[in-house]
Design an enzyme around this catalytic site. Sequence first.
Site, PDB file in Angstrom:
ATOM      1  N   GLY A  23      48.519   8.802  16.501  1.00 23.73           N
ATOM      2  CA  GLY A  23      48.609   8.878  17.951  1.00 23.73           C
ATOM      3  C   GLY A  23      47.274   9.137  18.608  1.00 23.73           C
ATOM      4  O   GLY A  23      46.964   8.595  19.681  1.00 23.73           O
ATOM      5  N   ASP A  24      46.446   9.957  17.972  1.00 21.85           N
ATOM      6  CA  ASP A  24      45.107  10.210  18.501  1.00 21.85           C
ATOM      7  C   ASP A  24      44.266   8.947  18.494  1.00 21.85           C
ATOM      8  O   ASP A  24      43.540   8.661  19.450  1.00 21.85           O
ATOM      9  CB  ASP A  24      44.409  11.277  17.650  1.00 21.85           C
ATOM     10  CG  ASP A  24      44.772  12.694  18.054  1.00 21.85           C
ATOM     11  OD1 ASP A  24      45.038  12.923  19.244  1.00 21.85           O
ATOM     12  OD2 ASP A  24      44.804  13.569  17.172  1.00 21.85           O
ATOM     13  N   MET A  25      44.353   8.192  17.411  1.00 22.38           N
ATOM     14  CA  MET A  25      43.514   7.004  17.299  1.00 22.38           C
ATOM     15  C   MET A  25      43.944   5.924  18.301  1.00 22.38           C
ATOM     16  O   MET A  25      43.098   5.227  18.880  1.00 22.38           O
ATOM     17  CB  MET A  25      43.560   6.453  15.872  1.00 22.38           C
ATOM     18  CG  MET A  25      43.310   7.497  14.791  1.00 22.38           C
ATOM     19  SD  MET A  25      41.873   8.562  15.127  1.00 22.38           S
ATOM     20  CE  MET A  25      40.534   7.456  14.695  1.00 22.38           C
ATOM     21  N   GLY A  47      42.644   6.976  21.580  1.00 20.26           N
ATOM     22  CA  GLY A  47      41.207   6.734  21.628  1.00 20.26           C
ATOM     23  C   GLY A  47      40.864   5.276  21.869  1.00 20.26           C
ATOM     24  O   GLY A  47      39.907   4.958  22.575  1.00 20.26           O
TER      25      GLY A  47
END
Length: 410
Positions: free
Chosen positions: A180-182, A185
């Site tokens: 989810g972070d990637m 980003g």
Amino acid sequence: MSEPTESAIEDARRRQPLGGVRVLDMATVLAAPFAASLCADYGAEVVKLELPDGSDPLRGLAPVKDGMALYWKVTNRGKRGITLDVRKPEGRALLLRMLPEFDVLVENFRTGTMDRWGLDAATLFAANPRLIVLRLTGFGQTGPYRDKPGFARVFEAMGGLAQLAGEADGPPMHMNFPMGDMIAGLFGGLGILAEIARLRGDPDAPGVEIDLSATEALLRVLEPLPVEYEQLGVARSRNGNRATYTAPSNMYRSADGVWFTLVASSDPIFLRLCQALGTPELASDPRFATNPARVRNSAVLDEVLVAWFGARSYAQIAAALEPPGVPFSRVNSIAEVVKDPQVIAREAIVRLSDPDLGSVPAPAVVPRVVGRTAPQQRSGPAVGEHNGEFYRSLGLSSEEIEALRAQGVI
């Protein structure tokens, strides 16, 4: 690999698409710093700003070797590192002094945090009217959840991603990586690129705040799910490895224990699969003749495939499926990925020069442009590694820099 000189790095950077663009990355952990790293991949000069105590959680997040934060080294690659405590009046003043030198500011603090530090949007734009400010949070700058903390697993659950992973009769599952972070980003990098293009096309255009919700980024990549629910009443859920939208599409195991994935969703590919298995009659069977029919009867179809694959070694399976062009792949660990001939041939893993380890491996710049070579990069900087040269470039004397260091401002 010899370490590139600073002048060589700068020269290569200037020739990239974002050559001349300067990004100040004051975000922590992963999603927003990844967005800034993408800008560095495309030639932007990125300066990583962190607190003087080096307390960014990414410096302690696994993998860590002998106290060295390996995650930090690759996620903050290609950046110069400075320290500054913007919560202190002197730090706030210094940030505002440096902002005219930058095109982009990246932050990911909880909504309202920058305002409490005296760094609200009006103040930032007063310092630099054309500044692009990326604000990346779990849920966005508005709405009832604006003040909630957000981490990858939280917005993976809220955004609907976790509901899609796991066995049909088991619990929802996260993958062992903060995907989810990637994804967030990636949207952060895309947003920055779009605004840079806008400003380049209009010298009088003002700066802008980019309000990026990581939850909305996940929802964006799950784009058919809302219309599927509204028009068909289907709330898609987990179904193990077997897809509910195409068939056959599942994970299978060979007789010698190799797991592999196979997708034969279109009718021509399914026919080739049937011929490869020596069962061409399946392609004309009404239960399997079309993809919708195969989806309805996927359990029955998988019984045939599981039995066929389970009686043969992976080498035998590959020998049968490769000639007719049936899409499949063994499930590789990273140990196998880095040895894959395709990965090696395209140099999909590059070496980042590193002062501690000599060099470290990291994924190459994506996408690649034909005829253009991406600049050689260094790993992420040490805490305050470039303080001296950076603050001297702002006009501070050595005595002023030392005084700020003594006060804990830098």
